[in-house]
Design a protein around this motif. Structure first.
Motif, PDB file in Angstrom:
ATOM      1  N   VAL A   4       0.823  -1.209   0.000  1.00  0.00           N
ATOM      2  CA  VAL A   4       0.000   0.000   0.000  1.00  0.00           C
ATOM      3  C   VAL A   4       0.860   1.264   0.000  1.00  0.00           C
ATOM      4  N   TYR A   5       2.138   1.097  -0.287  1.00  0.00           N
ATOM      5  CA  TYR A   5       3.013   2.277  -0.216  1.00  0.00           C
ATOM      6  C   TYR A   5       2.550   3.382  -1.160  1.00  0.00           C
ATOM      7  N   ASP A   6       2.241   3.017  -2.411  1.00  0.00           N
ATOM      8  CA  ASP A   6       1.870   4.053  -3.381  1.00  0.00           C
ATOM      9  C   ASP A   6       0.610   4.791  -2.933  1.00  0.00           C
ATOM     10  N   ALA A  58      -4.404   1.045   4.834  1.00  0.00           N
ATOM     11  CA  ALA A  58      -3.944   2.431   4.892  1.00  0.00           C
ATOM     12  C   ALA A  58      -3.818   2.874   6.347  1.00  0.00           C
ATOM     13  N   ASN A  59      -2.738   3.564   6.648  1.00  0.00           N
ATOM     14  CA  ASN A  59      -2.561   4.089   8.009  1.00  0.00           C
ATOM     15  C   ASN A  59      -3.700   5.061   8.325  1.00  0.00           C
TER      16      ASN A  59
ATOM     17  N   PHE B  62       7.776  10.204   6.765  1.00  0.00           N
ATOM     18  CA  PHE B  62       6.803   9.373   6.061  1.00  0.00           C
ATOM     19  C   PHE B  62       7.365   7.958   5.965  1.00  0.00           C
ATOM     20  N   LEU B  63       6.572   7.080   5.411  1.00  0.00           N
ATOM     21  CA  LEU B  63       6.943   5.672   5.352  1.00  0.00           C
ATOM     22  C   LEU B  63       8.112   5.395   4.404  1.00  0.00           C
ATOM     23  N   PRO B  67      11.943   7.119  11.030  1.00  0.00           N
ATOM     24  CA  PRO B  67      12.832   6.736  12.129  1.00  0.00           C
ATOM     25  C   PRO B  67      12.067   6.236  13.354  1.00  0.00           C
ATOM     26  N   ALA B  68      12.645   5.254  14.041  1.00  0.00           N
ATOM     27  CA  ALA B  68      12.090   4.832  15.326  1.00  0.00           C
ATOM     28  C   ALA B  68      12.339   5.911  16.374  1.00  0.00           C
ATOM     29  N   PHE B  69      13.527   6.525  16.303  1.00  0.00           N
ATOM     30  CA  PHE B  69      13.874   7.664  17.162  1.00  0.00           C
ATOM     31  C   PHE B  69      14.583   8.705  16.293  1.00  0.00           C
ATOM     32  N   ALA B  70      14.392   9.966  16.607  1.00  0.00           N
ATOM     33  CA  ALA B  70      15.122  11.032  15.916  1.00  0.00           C
ATOM     34  C   ALA B  70      15.443  12.122  16.926  1.00  0.00           C
TER      35      ALA B  70
END
Lengths: 86, 277
Positions: A4-6, A58-59, B62-63, B67-70
């Motif tokens: 579902v990235y796109d 979707a998130n 975004f995906l 990051p898990a941490f930043a």
């Protein structure tokens, strides 16, 4: 689970770009082509079928923010998400 | 050497500043009273810097690269990210000062302590994560910030244990430098809530009160005894309790709950707590 990235990229870009949001409302097919979104996701995006998009992975943050950006109000979003209206 | 002179945790629901009037008047008063109490305590502590720990809600990350941490090492941060978000949150868009020296130190110290956070030297904008609580806690935006971002918005998530240990690392980092002698740690997020999900508007009071009980115990074993699924029971937003776990690790002592109110109108179990430092 399908990739579902796109779809999520489209949701995110719409959230950050009001021009894209407006373009999605006026010419959804062109935008969906640009993002390579086909099949059930494409149909669901065109129909603003948030329930299906949610069930496809979707998130929910991205879905909700995208809906608000394209002018769907909060109550309508949740009604659609819960399948109370189509 | 530097020291952590105070550690506080707070919810950051947009309703707290964006639509406070929708809550029951007594709930609003209780929550705003607790914010006022924390603001007074922070003023008395007169910190040189604040390590501000929160999630961010796809405002920056975004995906494609999550990051898990930043750790932010910038000298300033824009918030809220857009004027429209500013109107929604009831916070006028402005720059928040950053403590670049402490930020760079924390980043380097993290790497040397076998943590691998993302480095954010600039361009990090705030959303409700910091803008909502800081409107109450530092209305003049005078406190230099080191933002620490924990992934609380998309699974899989860093474990509760890892978050707590990240906080312990923050304490060691603060004590290993002299530039910022008095440091406050502020964690924001949670408690139970659902964002964009069918359950939105629900509050899991049982989960929230149990979490606060663990926080008051100060027992790391209890605080970190969470599976992903147990947190899921309190909503996708409940995963923001990781920011409280980081803060608890940094404090290393029990907390006092200053307020807890289940506020469906703000869509969250709303709480503030203070470490017994």
């Amino acid at each position: 689970m399908i990739a579902v990235y796109d779809l999520q990229k489209l949701l995110w870009d719409v959230r950050k770009d009001l021009d894209l949001a407006n373009r999605f409302r006026s010419e959804p097919d062109a935008v969906l082509d640009e993002y390579g979104i086909d099949g059930e996701e494409r149909a669901a995006m065109k129909a603003l079928d948030f329930k299906t998009l949610y069930e496809r992975g979707a998130n929910p943050y991205l879905l909700y923010f995208c809906a608000l950006q394209i002018g769907v109000d909060r109550a309508e979003y949740y009604a659609k998400l819960r399948g109370e209206v189509s | 050497m530097g020291q952590i002179v105070g550690a506080f945790t707070a919810s950051h629901s947009p309703g707290i500043t964006g639509f406070p009037e929708r809550a029951e008047p007594a709930q609003r008063e209780a929550v705003e009273g607790a914010f006022g109490e924390v603001r007074r305590r922070i003023e008395e502590l007169a910190p040189d810097a604040v390590v501000a720990v929160s999630v961010e809600h796809f405002t920056n990350f975004f995906l494609g690269n999550l990051p898990a941490f930043a750790i932010g090492t910038a000298g300033s941060y824009l918030g809220p990210v857009t004027k429209e978000m500013g109107e929604f949150l009831g916070v006028e868009q402005h720059d928040y000062p950053g403590d670049a020296v402490l930020g760079a130190h924390l980043y380097r110290f993290a790497l040397e302590s076998d943590f691998d956070p993302a480095l954010v030297e600039g361009g990090l904008a705030f959303d409700e994560n910091f803008c909502v609580p800081l409107k109450h806690l530092d209305p003049g935006s005078a406190l230099p910030l080191v933002p620490v971002i924990v992934n609380g918005v998309n699974p899989p998530w860093p474990t509760a244990r890892r978050c707590y240990d990240f906080g312990r690392m923050i304490r060691a980092a603060v004590e290993a430098q002299d530039d910022a002698r008095r440091v406050v740690v502020l964690g924001t997020g949670g408690l139970s809530h659902w964002v964009g999900m069918p359950e939105a508007g629900s509050v899991n009071e049982e989960f929230d009160r149990d979490f606060l009980d663990r926080l008051e115990s100060g027992d790391p074993a209890r605080l970190t005894d969470y599976t992903q699924e147990q947190i899921d029971a309190a909503g996708n937003g409940a995963h923001e309790i990781r920011t409280w776990l980081v803060t608890a690790g940094a404090a290393g002592v029990p907390f006092d709950t200053l307020v807890y109110e289940p506020v469906p109108a703000w869509l969250t179990g709303t709480a503030l707590a203070a470490a017994r430092i």
